[in-house]
Design a protein around this motif. Structure first.
Motif, mmCIF file in Angstrom:
data_model
loop_
_atom_site.group_PDB
_atom_site.id
_atom_site.type_symbol
_atom_site.label_atom_id
_atom_site.label_comp_id
_atom_site.label_asym_id
_atom_site.label_seq_id
_atom_site.Cartn_x
_atom_site.Cartn_y
_atom_site.Cartn_z
ATOM 1 N N ARG A 121 0.802 -1.229 0.000
ATOM 2 C CA ARG A 121 0.000 0.000 0.000
ATOM 3 C C ARG A 121 0.832 1.275 0.000
ATOM 4 N NH1 ARG A 121 -3.173 1.655 3.535
ATOM 5 N NH2 ARG A 121 -5.225 1.698 2.514
ATOM 6 N N THR A 122 2.149 1.198 0.049
ATOM 7 C CA THR A 122 2.929 2.411 0.222
ATOM 8 C C THR A 122 2.771 3.366 -0.959
ATOM 9 O OG1 THR A 122 5.083 3.286 0.888
ATOM 10 C CG2 THR A 122 5.090 1.631 -0.859
ATOM 11 N N VAL A 123 2.908 4.655 -0.665
ATOM 12 C CA VAL A 123 2.903 5.677 -1.711
ATOM 13 C C VAL A 123 4.277 6.336 -1.849
ATOM 14 C CG1 VAL A 123 0.454 6.220 -1.785
ATOM 15 C CG2 VAL A 123 1.860 7.251 -0.004
ATOM 16 N N ALA A 124 5.235 5.962 -1.011
ATOM 17 C CA ALA A 124 6.631 6.434 -1.120
ATOM 18 C C ALA A 124 6.695 7.947 -1.282
ATOM 19 C CB ALA A 124 7.323 5.742 -2.295
ATOM 20 N N ASN A 125 6.001 8.664 -0.408
ATOM 21 C CA ASN A 125 5.849 10.120 -0.573
ATOM 22 C C ASN A 125 6.512 10.951 0.512
ATOM 23 O OD1 ASN A 125 4.234 9.819 1.687
ATOM 24 N ND2 ASN A 125 2.317 10.413 0.687
ATOM 25 N N THR A 126 7.401 10.358 1.324
ATOM 26 C CA THR A 126 7.878 11.061 2.511
ATOM 27 C C THR A 126 9.316 11.558 2.402
ATOM 28 O OG1 THR A 126 6.374 9.685 3.815
ATOM 29 C CG2 THR A 126 8.059 10.907 5.020
ATOM 30 N N ASN A 127 10.208 10.793 1.801
ATOM 31 C CA ASN A 127 11.596 11.243 1.706
ATOM 32 C C ASN A 127 12.280 10.570 0.520
ATOM 33 O OD1 ASN A 127 13.902 12.663 2.348
ATOM 34 N ND2 ASN A 127 14.286 11.648 4.297
ATOM 35 N N VAL A 128 13.297 11.253 0.005
ATOM 36 C CA VAL A 128 14.189 10.709 -1.020
ATOM 37 C C VAL A 128 15.603 10.901 -0.492
ATOM 38 C CG1 VAL A 128 14.902 10.777 -3.430
ATOM 39 C CG2 VAL A 128 12.577 11.419 -2.818
ATOM 40 N N PHE A 129 16.369 9.805 -0.372
ATOM 41 C CA PHE A 129 17.717 9.904 0.179
ATOM 42 C C PHE A 129 18.651 8.975 -0.580
ATOM 43 C CE2 PHE A 129 15.184 6.964 2.721
ATOM 44 C CZ PHE A 129 15.957 5.828 2.757
ATOM 45 N N TYR A 130 19.951 9.187 -0.396
ATOM 46 C CA TYR A 130 20.972 8.487 -1.183
ATOM 47 C C TYR A 130 21.974 7.834 -0.237
ATOM 48 C CZ TYR A 130 24.335 7.925 -5.073
ATOM 49 O OH TYR A 130 25.189 7.430 -6.040
ATOM 50 N N HIS A 131 22.288 6.581 -0.510
ATOM 51 C CA HIS A 131 23.311 5.891 0.279
ATOM 52 C C HIS A 131 23.832 4.708 -0.520
ATOM 53 C CE1 HIS A 131 25.505 4.560 3.830
ATOM 54 N NE2 HIS A 131 25.120 3.332 3.538
ATOM 55 N N GLY A 132 25.142 4.489 -0.429
ATOM 56 C CA GLY A 132 25.743 3.332 -1.055
ATOM 57 C C GLY A 132 25.518 3.261 -2.553
ATOM 58 N N GLY A 133 25.445 4.421 -3.211
ATOM 59 C CA GLY A 133 25.265 4.442 -4.650
ATOM 60 C C GLY A 133 23.839 4.246 -5.115
ATOM 61 N N LYS A 134 22.874 4.258 -4.186
ATOM 62 C CA LYS A 134 21.474 4.029 -4.530
ATOM 63 C C LYS A 134 20.607 5.204 -4.055
ATOM 64 C CE LYS A 134 21.658 -1.065 -4.296
ATOM 65 N NZ LYS A 134 23.117 -1.167 -4.104
ATOM 66 N N LEU A 135 19.569 5.510 -4.832
ATOM 67 C CA LEU A 135 18.605 6.545 -4.476
ATOM 68 C C LEU A 135 17.315 5.870 -4.015
ATOM 69 C CD1 LEU A 135 17.995 9.628 -4.440
ATOM 70 C CD2 LEU A 135 17.012 9.319 -6.735
ATOM 71 N N TYR A 136 16.906 6.184 -2.792
ATOM 72 C CA TYR A 136 15.745 5.560 -2.168
ATOM 73 C C TYR A 136 14.584 6.552 -2.091
ATOM 74 C CZ TYR A 136 19.210 2.254 -0.160
ATOM 75 O OH TYR A 136 20.203 1.334 0.031
#
Length: 481
Positions: free
Chosen positions: A115-130
């Motif tokens: 059910r997630t909408v992934a609308n809260t934060n965008v962050f980067y670590h270990g070469g990946k964008l979350y």
């Protein structure tokens, strides 16, 4: 010809726009040419009308955005995060998922779909964008195109069902510290604590149970401890089954701070207890080996008007005001209490620090304000940005966005990799409500109250956002996904 008046569109109405703009217009000042990197942020932007009436904006689809800086030029891009939920509704051509964090209200056809909408934060670590919301594992995005790669469980190492939208990166070790709450499913009191190495590989996991189920939106990390604030925005399954709010404010419940040694086990948690109060986002935390210091905006009452009280008490915007305060926990003293000291007399939220000082002693911060002394205007919108000196006691430096304008979360950008703490820039998206468009305003972090360094104009409005982060060009060149 008969003309028909256009209906007035509120500034925060859904946009539903995925855009690519090369070379945004700089309408004031100059963008520093040495800025090399990307400012990522995410907003809530519903792709389809709500499945249930009166749903929260927290339950709207995530729209990821990027402002890419190179040689004084700024390019903009926005893309919906293609969550399993987004794809299911897109295929159906309508909304299918019900109320915020309440699967009992969904269309039966999507039972079991994330059910997630992934609308809260965008962050980067270990070469990946979350891209993340705290009710699910994160999704990976392409750092350049913002195309969605898919859900990510850290190569199977994330055994919890959720993952925070507020990880912390230890600048000493390069490790990412993160956690899960309601980690075994909606309204469960379980918390899972993780650490990942600089490459993003999980190297530590521990589980504990909170005194009650609550919204643990943010947490604290120091060199020696992790701290989980349990604030009385409680959740109960029976509320969900009755179609009520996932969270309700309980004015009779205490606050707990659960302290665990870094890379410790859940059995080592020590709970400290304080009287009822509100807190959500953490500016920063540090410890001296014995005492833990935490800076967070604290209010006397529930900050969120859309989460009701368990006893139907009406929302009070005055008691809901949050003032940046310092909590101190003495790990060497007996007992289970902690102290609180207010740091400023301006009210607000969305505090940020120079992330290079995360987990370490720090002196500088910035936050958005929704009230300053002498302001009697109605409403509680964020209209100011405050630059904070956390050690001298000096009054905050305050930037006012302008009449009928709003500000989002401020984000610090270092002037250079080796610049002193707090020396660089503050980025903030400003909504120009009369003009129905937004600007990206760049402030001097040491002179937040001075003229902006530059104002970068967008030709349309950006909806209210929650969080975002600056990622340097050097970091982006290490991308692995």
């Amino acid at each position: 010809m008969t003309s028909f008046p256009r209906p007035q569109v509120p500034f925060e109405a859904p946009m539903r726009v995925e855009a690519d703009i090369s070379g945004l217009e700089v309408v004031q000042g100059e963008v520093p040419e040495h800025l090399d990197g990307t400012y990522y942020r995410v907003v809530c932007d519903r792709a389809w009308p709500s499945y249930v009436p009166g749903d929260l904006f927290f339950n709207e689809d995530g729209m990821a955005m990027s402002f890419c800086f190179a040689k004084g030029r700024v390019d903009f891009r926005s893309r919906y995060v293609r969550t399993p939920r987004f794809e299911a509704e897109r295929a159906a051509g309508r909304s299918l998922f019900g109320a915020y964090r309440n699967p009992y209200t969904d269309d039966p056809s999507v039972a079991g779909v994330n059910r997630t909408v992934a609308n809260t934060n965008v962050f980067y670590h270990g070469g990946k964008l979350y891209a993340c919301k705290e009710d699910s594992p994160p999704l990976l995005l392409d750092p350049v195109t913002l195309d969605t790669i898919g859900l990510y469980d850290f190569e199977g190492a994330l055994t919890a069902r959720t993952s925070t939208a507020h990880p912390k990166t230890d600048p000493v070790t390069g490790e990412m510290v993160f956690f899960s709450f309601q980690a075994k499913g909606e309204v469960t009191p379980d918390i899972a604590y993780y650490e990942a190495d600089p490459a993003g590989t999980v190297i530590h996991e521990a589980w504990l149970r909170a005194p009650y189920t609550s919204m643990v939106h943010d947490f604290c990390v120091t060199q020696n401890f992790v701290i989980f604030p349990i604030i009385p925005l409680r959740a109960e399954d029976e509320w969900l089954r009755r179609g009520e709010s996932h969270y309700k404010w309980d004015p009779d419940e205490d606050v707990y701070l659960g302290v665990v040694p870094r890379k410790g086990s859940g059995d080592e948690v020590r709970w400290f207890r304080g009287s009822n109060r509100f807190a959500s986002h953490i500016l920063g935390a540090s410890d001296d080996g014995r005492r833990i210091h935490i800076e967070t905006p604290v209010g006397r009452d529930n900050f969120f008007p859309f989460f009701p009280w368990v006893d139907d008490t009406p929302y009070d915007p005055v008691t809901a005001r949050a003032f940046l305060s310092r909590w101190t926990i003495d790990m060497g003293a007996p007992g289970e209490t902690f102290t609180e000291h207010r740091l400023v007399d301006v009210a607000g939220e969305f505090p940020r620090m120079d992330d290079r000082r995360e987990t370490l002693p720090h002196e500088w911060g910035v936050m958005a304000l929704n009230h300053v002394p002498g302001d009697d205007a109605p409403g509680s919108g964020f209209r100011w940005i405050a630059g904070l000196d956390l050690t001298s006691g000096r009054a905050p430096q305050i930037f006012y966005a302008g009449d009928d304008c709003s500000v989002g979360e401020p984000v610090f950008v270092p002037g250079s990799p080796d610049a002193p703490e707090g020396h660089g820039y503050v980025f903030v998206v400003v909504g120009r409500h009369q003009q129905m468009r937004s600007d990206l305003v760049i402030l001097d972090a040491q002179r937040v109250d001075g003229p902006p360094v530059a104002t970068v104009a967008l030709p349309f409005r950006i909806r209210r956002g929650l969080h975002g982060n600056w990622v340097s060009g050097a970091e982006l060149r290490t991308r692995t996904a």
